[in-house]
Design an enzyme around this catalytic site. Structure first.
Site, mmCIF file in Angstrom:
data_model
loop_
_atom_site.group_PDB
_atom_site.id
_atom_site.type_symbol
_atom_site.label_atom_id
_atom_site.label_comp_id
_atom_site.label_asym_id
_atom_site.label_seq_id
_atom_site.Cartn_x
_atom_site.Cartn_y
_atom_site.Cartn_z
ATOM 1 N N GLY A 8 39.834 69.269 58.734
ATOM 2 C CA GLY A 8 38.398 69.415 58.588
ATOM 3 C C GLY A 8 37.675 68.599 59.647
ATOM 4 N N GLN A 47 30.860 64.067 63.661
ATOM 5 C CA GLN A 47 32.047 63.440 64.255
ATOM 6 C C GLN A 47 32.160 63.720 65.752
ATOM 7 O OE1 GLN A 47 34.793 64.947 60.949
ATOM 8 N NE2 GLN A 47 35.757 63.035 61.538
ATOM 9 N N CYS A 69 41.233 60.354 58.299
ATOM 10 C CA CYS A 69 40.026 60.891 58.940
ATOM 11 C C CYS A 69 40.238 60.886 60.444
ATOM 12 C CB CYS A 69 38.833 60.004 58.582
ATOM 13 S SG CYS A 69 37.287 60.518 59.342
ATOM 14 N N LEU A 70 39.797 61.962 61.120
ATOM 15 C CA LEU A 70 39.956 62.021 62.575
ATOM 16 C C LEU A 70 39.133 60.932 63.262
ATOM 17 C CD1 LEU A 70 39.852 65.886 63.188
ATOM 18 C CD2 LEU A 70 41.863 64.398 63.170
ATOM 19 N N HIS A 83 35.374 65.043 51.393
ATOM 20 C CA HIS A 83 35.457 64.166 52.565
ATOM 21 C C HIS A 83 34.461 64.607 53.652
ATOM 22 C CE1 HIS A 83 37.831 61.716 55.555
ATOM 23 N NE2 HIS A 83 37.144 62.510 56.349
ATOM 24 N N GLU A 84 34.456 65.901 53.976
ATOM 25 C CA GLU A 84 33.614 66.371 55.087
ATOM 26 C C GLU A 84 32.125 66.322 54.727
ATOM 27 O OE1 GLU A 84 34.984 66.488 57.840
ATOM 28 O OE2 GLU A 84 37.054 66.627 57.134
ATOM 29 N N HIS A 136 30.558 63.015 55.349
ATOM 30 C CA HIS A 136 30.180 62.728 56.749
ATOM 31 C C HIS A 136 28.729 63.112 57.028
ATOM 32 C CE1 HIS A 136 33.786 61.341 58.760
ATOM 33 N NE2 HIS A 136 34.517 62.343 58.320
#
Ligand code: ZN
Length: 176
Positions: A45, A50, A92-93, A135-136, A139
């Site tokens: 995701g 990000q 997380c990226l 999670h997304e 953000h």
């Protein structure tokens, strides 16, 4: 085009993203770039902030972990229902190579717009998608999974990320 992914701590990751109002070509380009960036980083995701774009756009692809999963685009998404609790191992990226247990809902229902501006709803129950949605969407509010950890753990991860970013800067600017 593959974009650089912002690494926490970065002030842009703490901003609240703005709703999308124009469903035009630039939105389609952003979505395409987000998928390319997510796949290149081997993520499931990615949220637009990000890559430094403060818009409420999320892409998710939880295949092959979730059976029958397909690439998903969620514009201006909101969670309409949460049920149950579950500890998930989460990464997380924007916080590379870190995995921690975080308590999230077991089941979520989300309403969002697609890239043409049409509303749709979906539910996820106990799957990777259920985690990715929570999670997304976090953000888009300037939140990160590290916010759910103890301040001790968060501090350790923050130091590792700061070192990682300094090392990357030195590689990019050998004379600096
Ligand atoms: Zn993330």
């Amino acid at each position: 085009m593959v974009h650089d992914i912002l690494i926490w701590p970065d002030p842009r990751l703490r901003e609240v993203s703005a709703p999308v109002t124009e469903f035009d070509e630039s939105l389609k380009t952003l979505i395409k770039d987000m998928f390319e960036t997510m796949y290149a980083a081997k993520g499931v995701g990615l949220a637009a902030p990000q890559i430094g774009i403060l818009k409420r756009v999320v892409v998710i692809d939880t295949s092959p972990q979730d059976e029958g999963a397909r690439p998903l685009v969620l514009i201006n998404p909101r969670i309409t229902r949460k049920e149950g609790k579950r500890l998930w191992s989460e990464g997380c990226l924007s916080v590379p190579d870190e995995q921690e247990k975080v308590e999230r809902a077991e089941k979520v229902a989300v309403t969002a717009l697609d890239e043409e501006g049409r509303e749709f709803s979906l539910e996820a129950d106990g799957t990777l998608l259920a985690l990715a949605l929570q999670h997304e969407l976090e953000h888009l509010e300037g939140g990160l999974f590290v916010d759910h950890l103890s301040s001790l753990k968060r501090g350790l991860i923050k130091r590792r990320m700061t070192r990682l970013k300094e090392a990357a800067r030195r590689t990019a600017n050998p004379k600096a």
